[in-house]
Design a protein around this motif. Structure first.
Motif, PDB file in Angstrom:
ATOM      1  N   ASP A  43       0.867  -1.168   0.000  1.00 48.79           N
ATOM      2  CA  ASP A  43       0.000   0.000   0.000  1.00 48.79           C
ATOM      3  C   ASP A  43       0.909   1.225   0.000  1.00 48.79           C
ATOM      4  N   PRO A  44       0.368   2.426  -0.175  1.00 52.33           N
ATOM      5  CA  PRO A  44       1.245   3.607  -0.280  1.00 52.33           C
ATOM      6  C   PRO A  44       2.170   3.801   0.915  1.00 52.33           C
ATOM      7  N   GLU A  45       1.664   3.566   2.112  1.00 51.24           N
ATOM      8  CA  GLU A  45       2.500   3.803   3.295  1.00 51.24           C
ATOM      9  C   GLU A  45       3.640   2.790   3.380  1.00 51.24           C
ATOM     10  N   THR A  46       3.339   1.510   3.119  1.00 49.36           N
ATOM     11  CA  THR A  46       4.392   0.493   3.146  1.00 49.36           C
ATOM     12  C   THR A  46       5.407   0.736   2.037  1.00 49.36           C
ATOM     13  N   ALA A  47       4.935   1.174   0.885  1.00 54.40           N
ATOM     14  CA  ALA A  47       5.848   1.498  -0.214  1.00 54.40           C
ATOM     15  C   ALA A  47       6.774   2.643   0.175  1.00 54.40           C
ATOM     16  N   ARG A  48       6.226   3.631   0.861  1.00 49.74           N
ATOM     17  CA  ARG A  48       7.057   4.759   1.299  1.00 49.74           C
ATOM     18  C   ARG A  48       8.139   4.284   2.274  1.00 49.74           C
ATOM     19  N   ARG A  49       7.762   3.372   3.171  1.00 50.87           N
ATOM     20  CA  ARG A  49       8.740   2.800   4.121  1.00 50.87           C
ATOM     21  C   ARG A  49       9.814   2.027   3.369  1.00 50.87           C
ATOM     22  N   GLY A  50       9.396   1.260   2.373  1.00 55.46           N
ATOM     23  CA  GLY A  50      10.351   0.475   1.601  1.00 55.46           C
ATOM     24  C   GLY A  50      11.325   1.353   0.837  1.00 55.46           C
ATOM     25  N   VAL A  51      10.812   2.415   0.239  1.00 56.66           N
ATOM     26  CA  VAL A  51      11.682   3.345  -0.492  1.00 56.66           C
ATOM     27  C   VAL A  51      12.687   3.974   0.465  1.00 56.66           C
ATOM     28  N   ALA A  52      12.225   4.369   1.641  1.00 53.18           N
ATOM     29  CA  ALA A  52      13.121   4.979   2.625  1.00 53.18           C
ATOM     30  C   ALA A  52      14.204   3.989   3.058  1.00 53.18           C
ATOM     31  N   TYR A  53      13.808   2.729   3.304  1.00 54.54           N
ATOM     32  CA  TYR A  53      14.775   1.715   3.730  1.00 54.54           C
ATOM     33  C   TYR A  53      15.845   1.514   2.660  1.00 54.54           C
ATOM     34  N   ALA A  54      15.426   1.428   1.412  1.00 58.03           N
ATOM     35  CA  ALA A  54      16.379   1.219   0.324  1.00 58.03           C
ATOM     36  C   ALA A  54      17.268   2.434   0.129  1.00 58.03           C
ATOM     37  N   HIS A  55      16.695   3.610   0.131  1.00 58.89           N
ATOM     38  CA  HIS A  55      17.472   4.831  -0.116  1.00 58.89           C
ATOM     39  C   HIS A  55      18.489   5.091   0.987  1.00 58.89           C
ATOM     40  N   GLU A  56      18.134   4.765   2.214  1.00 55.89           N
ATOM     41  CA  GLU A  56      19.082   4.948   3.316  1.00 55.89           C
ATOM     42  C   GLU A  56      20.326   4.089   3.130  1.00 55.89           C
TER      43      GLU A  56
END
Length: 335
Positions: A43-56
């Protein structure tokens, strides 16, 4: 050479990133992606968390919006593109020209990758997508041989991504509607070839039967490994063949494993290797990613001395569909 790995959920995304993926690809919980299994996707919120985890951790996230938009439901695909842009993904993987056009106009700075579902297999097709929609990378279908990949790479200037490991389908990607004859749904339109509502398992004495929309797809004996039932990989009785025994009339369950071709893919200029399996477990993703990370690193460090490790092959063989692997279309001795 970039390693692109599947993430069907947040634990798989984390597993892929931690095991060494350069990029992961995800989908949303709707029919806009070709792996719409219950319990998977973002969902959008989980996707946002995933993007943040990868980008970090210096990794990238691609969003697969790779089914074909259906008449009367265009806003769903439009919304998926806009959501992917809003959560900060690094690229979209798209097949439908309408979706490509919307993404190019609405989000001109968001890179577009041509999905394998577009079935683009020659330089002229790839040139069209690059010139018309600004596509920056193309994922080649798994029907091309190494010789054909070399020709496509040599005659064009679009970076190419190819599949390295995972479930193998005999159908040309983007052109399969086989399952729709049984269920009314296909991966290209609805994101899944065996929808969960149509799958039935039953036990009779010492056998297990798998059915798809009440049609018997396979029967497994004691100790036999049972795969998720799909029409193309079922066993059937065909008059005049196999002595009347049920057999894999269309395709045997198997996985593509192109480790042995890695030096040739690299020499051809392939930009990225993709691992199939967004429907697989985080443990599967972690183990496959780790093997391919080591293999690519060994290749890039010393291309002339690259050799496939027996340990790598044993690990991948144990994770393959049907516990067997093949080079698929990559190896054609007559070419």
């Amino acid at each position: 050479m970039e390693l692109v790995c599947p993430a069907g959920n947040f634990p798989s995304l984390r597993a892929a990133v931690d095991a060494g993926a350069d990029a992961v690809y995800i989908g949303f919980r709707d029919e806009t992606n070709a792996r719409r299994f219950p319990g998977l996707n973002f969902d959008p919120e989980t996707a946002r968390r995933g993007v943040a985890y990868a980008h970090e951790r210096g990794r990238r996230v691609f969003a697969a919006i790779n089914t074909y938009a259906q008449a009367g439901r265009w806003p769903e695909w439009e919304a998926a593109v806009d959501t992917a842009a809003a959560v900060g993904v690094d690229a979209l993987i798209v097949a439908d020209v309408a979706v490509l056009d919307h993404a190019r106009r609405r989000h001109p700075d968001l890179p577009l990758h041509l999905s394998v579902q577009a079935s683009a297999t020659n330089p002229a097709a790839l040139r069209y997508y690059r010139e018309r929609f600004g596509v920056r990378r193309a994922v080649l279908p798994r029907v091309l041989s190494l010789a054909q990949i070399r020709r496509v790479a040599g005659e064009g200037d679009l970076p190419l991504e190819v599949f390295g490991f995972g479930g193998l389908c005999i159908m040309a990607e983007g052109r399969c509607h086989l399952s729709s004859y049984l269920t009314g749904e296909s991966p290209n339109r609805n994101g899944i070839c065996s929808p969960a509502w149509a799958v039935r398992w039953s036990q009779t004495d010492d056998t297990v039967e798998a059915r798809l929309n009440d049609v018997l797809i396979d029967r497994y004996g004691p100790g036999e490994q049972a795969g998720y039932p799909t029409l193309c990989k079922g066993r059937f009785r065909v008059p005049g063949h196999a002595g009347g025994r049920a057999f894999h009339a269309l395709e045997e369950p198997t996985s593509l494993n192109s480790l042995a071709c890695l030096p040739e893919l690299h020499a051809a200029g392939v930009a990225a290797v993709k691992i199939e399996g967004r429907q697989r477990s985080p443990a599967y993703v972690a183990r496959v990613t780790a093997v391919w990370r080591r293999a690519i690193d060994h290749l890039l460090a010393a291309p002339a001395r690259f050799a496939v490790s027996g340990e790598w092959q044993r690990t991948l063989a144990g994770l393959s569909e049907g516990t067997q692997t093949t080079l698929g279309a990559y190896h054609r001795s007559w070419q």
